[in-house]
Motif scaffolding. Structure first.
Motif, PDB file in Angstrom:
ATOM      1  N   CYS A   7      35.344  -8.558 -28.874  1.00 48.34           N
ATOM      2  CA  CYS A   7      36.953  -7.694 -29.507  1.00 48.34           C
ATOM      3  C   CYS A   7      37.007  -8.649 -30.750  1.00 48.34           C
ATOM      4  O   CYS A   7      37.640  -9.965 -30.530  1.00 48.34           O
ATOM      5  CB  CYS A   7      37.546  -7.550 -28.438  1.00 48.34           C
ATOM      6  SG  CYS A   7      38.607  -7.127 -29.518  1.00 48.34           S
ATOM      7  N   CYS A  10      40.811  -9.935 -30.138  1.00 48.29           N
ATOM      8  CA  CYS A  10      41.574 -10.566 -28.744  1.00 48.29           C
ATOM      9  C   CYS A  10      40.430 -11.553 -28.447  1.00 48.29           C
ATOM     10  O   CYS A  10      40.904 -12.065 -28.193  1.00 48.29           O
ATOM     11  CB  CYS A  10      42.175  -9.790 -27.611  1.00 48.29           C
ATOM     12  SG  CYS A  10      40.509  -9.108 -26.940  1.00 48.29           S
ATOM     13  N   THR A  12      37.973 -11.228 -26.557  1.00 49.57           N
ATOM     14  CA  THR A  12      37.329 -11.584 -25.315  1.00 49.57           C
ATOM     15  C   THR A  12      36.682 -10.813 -24.790  1.00 49.57           C
ATOM     16  O   THR A  12      35.836 -10.224 -26.017  1.00 49.57           O
ATOM     17  CB  THR A  12      38.865 -11.136 -24.076  1.00 49.57           C
ATOM     18  OG1 THR A  12      38.923  -9.653 -24.841  1.00 49.57           O
ATOM     19  CG2 THR A  12      40.133 -11.455 -24.395  1.00 49.57           C
ATOM     20  N   CYS A  30      38.003  -1.851 -25.735  1.00 46.61           N
ATOM     21  CA  CYS A  30      38.476  -3.549 -25.762  1.00 46.61           C
ATOM     22  C   CYS A  30      40.447  -3.211 -23.900  1.00 46.61           C
ATOM     23  O   CYS A  30      40.012  -2.572 -24.833  1.00 46.61           O
ATOM     24  CB  CYS A  30      38.659  -4.749 -26.204  1.00 46.61           C
ATOM     25  SG  CYS A  30      39.280  -6.135 -25.993  1.00 46.61           S
ATOM     26  N   CYS A  32      42.008  -4.839 -25.200  1.00 43.08           N
ATOM     27  CA  CYS A  32      43.616  -4.489 -26.441  1.00 43.08           C
ATOM     28  C   CYS A  32      43.467  -3.150 -26.446  1.00 43.08           C
ATOM     29  O   CYS A  32      44.617  -2.621 -27.544  1.00 43.08           O
ATOM     30  CB  CYS A  32      43.210  -5.616 -27.450  1.00 43.08           C
ATOM     31  SG  CYS A  32      42.040  -5.797 -28.867  1.00 43.08           S
TER      32      CYS A  32
HETATM   33 ZN   LIG Z   1      39.941  -6.712 -27.870  1.00 40.76          ZN
END
Ligand SMILES: [Zn+2]
Length: 307
Positions: A7, A10, A12, A30, A32
């Motif tokens: 992503c 963020c 991850t 994601c 987030c």
């Molecule tokens: Zn993310």
């Protein structure tokens, strides 16, 4: 095409949560909140997905309609007015009523301030700003649009935001309207804005609003989806967080006209024989474009050290 593994917001690993209701269009969300087109065109494939856009119309002398529109914008954005008292009252009333139909917003910051518009097209907005005292500069990728902007006497270069040489602390305002969603890394673009803006500088970012009723109702027919050239899709909380993480203070979020969005969505439903979708459960906002108004923070954002 390439599959996206991490992503942009963020960092991850994407866990494979497909966004439902988008038909065969593959959008991953994601944890987030950022929505990512995946698979997406690789950088060397992206050009072939853009329809050829050729700007050939040189700006004409301003019509009455364009003069009224320019004046409404100026009143809406608080520029010094030259009208008499009665004129000022009337124009202010008109601007507060009609001004909400258009999302354009560039508040008055005093004369001689430096403005950069990324993706400025033929420079119509830059010209409006120049007439009101801004020192304007633009970046644009379309060759024909750059040619027209240059004929207007505007400093517009045919460069990407990444490739342009822009010194730190050199601008008082940056406009990115309908640009961020086209980029491979919106995060890096926002960080670059933070670097090249002066202290207290203004960032104006407009993007399609994914958390909107029209997107829920229209699904993969949503006109702002622009699959696959829109590489990222933003819910309001995600974009606000990304802007703050890049070192900005979010001042306000402005939304496109609800009534115009509804009319446009109904026309699309009729066009695609989807009028039954008008009963889609209300979710998100009726407005489906958002403009974030942010200022470069005086203090850089402090982040906790990784464990
Ligand atoms: Zn993310």
């Amino acid at each position: 095409m390439e599959v996206v593994h991490t992503c942009d917001a963020c960092g991850t690993a994407l866990s494979g949560n497909r966004v439902e209701g988008m038909g065969e269009i593959s959008l991953m969300q994601c944890d987030c909140g950022l929505v990512i087109t995946s698979p997406r065109p690789a950088p060397d494939e992206l050009d072939q997905h853009y329809p050829p856009t050729y700007y050939s119309y040189l700006p004409r002398a301003p019509s009455l309609k364009s003069r009224i529109s320019a004046k409404l914008r100026a009143y809406k954005c608080g520029y010094p007015a030259e009208d008499g008292l009665a004129g000022r009252i009337l124009w202010r009333m008109a601007a507060s009523f009609v001004g909400n139909f258009f999302l354009f917003y560039l508040p008055y910051r005093g004369p001689g301030k430096r403005l950069l518009e990324v993706g400025c097209g033929t420079g119509a907005d830059l010209e409006w700003a120049r007439q009101r005292g801004w020192d304007v500069h633009g970046l644009e990728l379309s060759e024909s649009a750059v040619e027209i902007a240059n004929k207007r006497g505007l400093d517009v270069q045919r460069l990407t935001f990444e490739d342009a040489s822009l010194p730190a602390d050199s601008f008082d305002c940056i406009i990115m309207s309908q640009v961020l969603e086209h980029l491979y890394s919106p995060k890096l673009a926002l960080q670059r804005c933070q670097q090249i803006l002066r202290r207290g500088g203004l960032l104006l970012v407009a993007v399609p609003k994914f958390d909107s009723w029209t997107r829920h109702a229209l699904g993969n027919y949503w006109h702002n989806l622009q699959f696959p050239v829109h590489l990222h899709h933003f819910n309001q909380p995600v974009l606000e967080r990304m802007v703050r993480d890049a070192g900005f203070q979010v001042c306000e979020v402005r939304l496109s006209s609800r009534i115009l969005n509804l009319i446009y969505a109904l026309r699309k439903m009729k066009q695609f024989h989807l009028l039954g979708r008008v009963f889609t459960k209300p979710q998100g906002t009726l407005s489906d474009v958002m403009l974030i108004v942010a200022e470069k923070s005086v203090q850089p954002t402090k982040r906790p050290l990784p464990a």
